[in-house]
Design a protein around this motif. Structure first.
Motif, short mmCIF file in Angstrom:
data_model
loop_
_atom_site.label_atom_id
_atom_site.label_comp_id
_atom_site.label_asym_id
_atom_site.label_seq_id
_atom_site.Cartn_x
_atom_site.Cartn_y
_atom_site.Cartn_z
N LEU A 45 3.03 -5.64 0.97
CA LEU A 45 3.95 -5.38 -0.14
C LEU A 45 4.23 -3.89 -0.30
CD1 LEU A 45 2.64 -7.89 -2.85
CD2 LEU A 45 4.85 -7.96 -1.69
N VAL A 46 3.18 -3.08 -0.21
CA VAL A 46 3.36 -1.64 -0.35
C VAL A 46 4.20 -1.09 0.80
CG1 VAL A 46 2.18 0.59 -0.35
CG2 VAL A 46 1.28 -1.29 -1.71
N LEU A 47 3.86 -1.49 2.03
CA LEU A 47 4.63 -1.01 3.18
C LEU A 47 6.08 -1.47 3.10
CD1 LEU A 47 2.07 -1.54 6.10
CD2 LEU A 47 2.70 0.59 4.97
N GLY A 48 6.28 -2.72 2.64
CA GLY A 48 7.63 -3.23 2.55
C GLY A 48 8.44 -2.57 1.45
N LEU A 49 7.85 -2.46 0.26
CA LEU A 49 8.59 -1.92 -0.88
C LEU A 49 8.84 -0.42 -0.77
CD1 LEU A 49 6.83 -3.89 -3.77
CD2 LEU A 49 9.10 -4.30 -2.81
N PHE A 50 7.96 0.29 -0.04
CA PHE A 50 8.13 1.73 0.08
C PHE A 50 8.57 2.17 1.47
CE2 PHE A 50 5.26 1.53 -3.59
CZ PHE A 50 5.90 2.41 -4.45
N GLY A 51 8.35 1.31 2.48
CA GLY A 51 8.66 1.71 3.85
C GLY A 51 9.94 1.15 4.42
N LEU A 52 10.33 -0.06 4.00
CA LEU A 52 11.55 -0.67 4.53
C LEU A 52 12.75 -0.27 3.68
CD1 LEU A 52 10.26 -4.27 5.39
CD2 LEU A 52 10.54 -2.30 6.92
N PRO A 53 13.73 0.38 4.26
CA PRO A 53 14.89 0.83 3.47
C PRO A 53 15.59 -0.29 2.70
CG PRO A 53 14.88 1.88 5.62
CD PRO A 53 13.79 0.85 5.65
N PRO A 207 10.79 9.89 -12.69
CA PRO A 207 11.97 9.40 -11.96
C PRO A 207 11.76 7.98 -11.43
CG PRO A 207 11.41 11.64 -11.29
CD PRO A 207 10.28 11.15 -12.14
N ASN A 208 12.77 7.13 -11.63
CA ASN A 208 12.72 5.75 -11.16
C ASN A 208 11.47 5.03 -11.67
OD1 ASN A 208 13.85 3.57 -9.90
ND2 ASN A 208 13.30 4.19 -7.83
N ALA A 209 11.19 5.19 -12.96
CA ALA A 209 9.98 4.61 -13.55
C ALA A 209 9.95 3.10 -13.40
CB ALA A 209 9.90 4.99 -15.03
N ALA A 210 11.10 2.44 -13.54
CA ALA A 210 11.14 0.98 -13.45
C ALA A 210 10.67 0.49 -12.09
CB ALA A 210 12.55 0.48 -13.74
N ALA A 211 11.07 1.18 -11.03
CA ALA A 211 10.67 0.76 -9.68
C ALA A 211 9.16 0.86 -9.51
CB ALA A 211 11.37 1.63 -8.63
N HIS A 212 8.56 1.92 -10.04
CA HIS A 212 7.10 2.08 -9.95
C HIS A 212 6.38 0.96 -10.72
CE1 HIS A 212 6.84 5.98 -7.91
NE2 HIS A 212 7.93 6.32 -8.59
N ILE A 213 6.89 0.64 -11.91
CA ILE A 213 6.24 -0.39 -12.73
C ILE A 213 6.38 -1.76 -12.09
CG2 ILE A 213 6.19 -1.48 -15.00
CD1 ILE A 213 7.24 1.15 -16.14
N ILE A 214 7.57 -2.06 -11.55
CA ILE A 214 7.79 -3.35 -10.87
C ILE A 214 6.84 -3.49 -9.69
CG2 ILE A 214 9.44 -4.67 -9.51
CD1 ILE A 214 11.65 -3.49 -11.29
N THR A 215 6.76 -2.44 -8.88
CA THR A 215 5.87 -2.49 -7.71
C THR A 215 4.42 -2.67 -8.13
OG1 THR A 215 7.39 -1.02 -6.51
CG2 THR A 215 5.16 -1.24 -5.64
N ALA A 216 3.99 -1.95 -9.17
CA ALA A 216 2.61 -2.06 -9.63
C ALA A 216 2.30 -3.47 -10.12
CB ALA A 216 2.36 -1.05 -10.74
N SER A 217 3.26 -4.09 -10.80
CA SER A 217 3.02 -5.43 -11.32
C SER A 217 2.92 -6.45 -10.19
CB SER A 217 4.15 -5.83 -12.28
OG SER A 217 3.91 -7.12 -12.83
N VAL A 218 3.78 -6.31 -9.18
CA VAL A 218 3.78 -7.27 -8.06
C VAL A 218 2.48 -7.19 -7.27
CG1 VAL A 218 4.90 -7.86 -5.89
CG2 VAL A 218 6.29 -7.35 -7.89
N ILE A 219 2.05 -5.98 -6.93
CA ILE A 219 0.85 -5.85 -6.09
C ILE A 219 -0.43 -6.07 -6.88
CG2 ILE A 219 2.04 -4.25 -4.55
CD1 ILE A 219 0.45 -1.99 -5.76
N SER A 220 -0.34 -6.10 -8.21
CA SER A 220 -1.54 -6.35 -9.02
C SER A 220 -1.91 -7.83 -9.06
CB SER A 220 -1.33 -5.84 -10.45
OG SER A 220 -1.23 -4.44 -10.48
#
Length: 310
Positions: A45-53, A207-220
């Motif tokens: 999930l981390v590699l996909g959400l942050f690594g895949l354009p 910056p882009n706070a929503a994206a960080h929160i969404i990612t944190a919720s998914v991987i949690s």
């Protein structure tokens, strides 16, 4: 260049898992396969959400959507509360524009809109498909049974209350380990309504706070499943004695019914959040008042914020 701070997450991962194992009800049973699966899911999930354009673009678009949603909500708030909602049209000279941000008018109303939209998207089948996809992933990779997997998937987006409600007819037949797992996942994820509230508060400082929160919720979510299974290991005998099959979904009569019931649910959440904030901020002020009676430490008064900061 490698810095010691880069190992902070890895160290935290090891310490938290070790602490949960030390507090486990049965330390002789450790879910090695589940641990590997949960960590693998988080890594992907981390590699996909942050690594895949493409996925990174989707998360960024979601963040922009959250900001647009907050802006649209302010239109409704301004219609109901007028200049009290902030923004333009103030009937007096504003000496401190930052003071126009009132939590009750800028954050809590967003929860109402998000809950209404979530109910509408569920009725249209969009959110239902996304939830089922996440549930299927948890079922296949982490060994969860169908209904609990669906509840975990729903919790990521709907929160700790709505997630288990989707399988309320099965709750009485879940094992103790599964019930504990749902509670743990609910506390680890961020509900969609609260997610937007956090993003609204943090958008000017992160910056882009929503994206960080969404990612944190998914991987949690997989992390919550793993830690719950370590603390209260899976009871295979109890689960085999109570077979489960995915039953009927939560249903609304129409789109208008979905919006109306979503608003009603959101109102309860917003009121609970507002009331809880009032009480806990008051309690923190009481604690700080008591700590203020003590002598200064390191040249400054002792406060709850300083203690928790350390």
């Amino acid at each position: 260049m490698f810095r010691i701070e880069n190992a902070q997450s890895l160290l935290g991962l090891v310490v938290i898992i070790a602490l949960c194992w030390a507090l486990s009800e049965n330390r002789r049973v450790f879910p090695w396969r589940l641990a590997a699966g949960a960590l693998l899911i988080q890594l992907l999930l981390v590699l996909g959400l942050f690594g895949l354009p493409p996925l990174r673009a989707v998360v960024a678009a979601l963040g922009q959507g959250v900001e647009a949603l907050a802006a649209a909500t302010q239109t409704g708030v301004a219609f109901v509360f007028g200049f009290l909602a902030g923004g333009e049209g103030q009937p007096y000279d504003v000496a401190n524009p930052g003071a126009l941000f009132v939590f009750a008018f800028r954050v809590l109303p967003v929860i109402l809109v998000v809950c209404a939209l979530a109910a509408l998207l569920w009725h249209w089948g969009i959110l239902k498909a996304v939830t089922r996809a996440f549930g299927l992933v948890f079922e296949k990779t982490m060994g969860l049974r169908g209904p609990p997997a669906l509840a975990v998937g729903a919790t990521i987006f709907m929160g700790q209350v709505e997630g288990p409600i989707f399988i309320r007819s099965y709750l009485a037949r879940l094992s103790r380990s599964e019930l504990f797992m749902l509670i743990t996942v609910g506390m680890s994820c961020v509900a969609g309504s609260t997610m937007v509230a956090y993003a609204t508060v943090l958008k000017d400082v992160l910056p882009n706070a929503a994206a960080h929160i969404i990612t944190a919720s998914v991987i949690s979510a997989p992390a919550g499943v793993l830690l719950a299974r370590i603390l209260v290991p899976r009871d295979i005998a109890a689960e085999q004695s109570e077979p489960l099959e995915t039953g009927p979904d939560k249903a609304y009569e129409s789109s208008i019914d979905a919006v109306s019931r979503g608003v009603s649910d959101g109102l309860q959440i917003a009121l609970n959040i507002g009331a809880t904030l009032i009480v806990f901020v008051a309690l923190a002020a009481i604690v700080n008042g008591l700590l203020g009676l003590l002598p200064d430490i390191a040249g400054a008064p002792l406060t709850l914020e300083r203690i928790l900061g350390v």
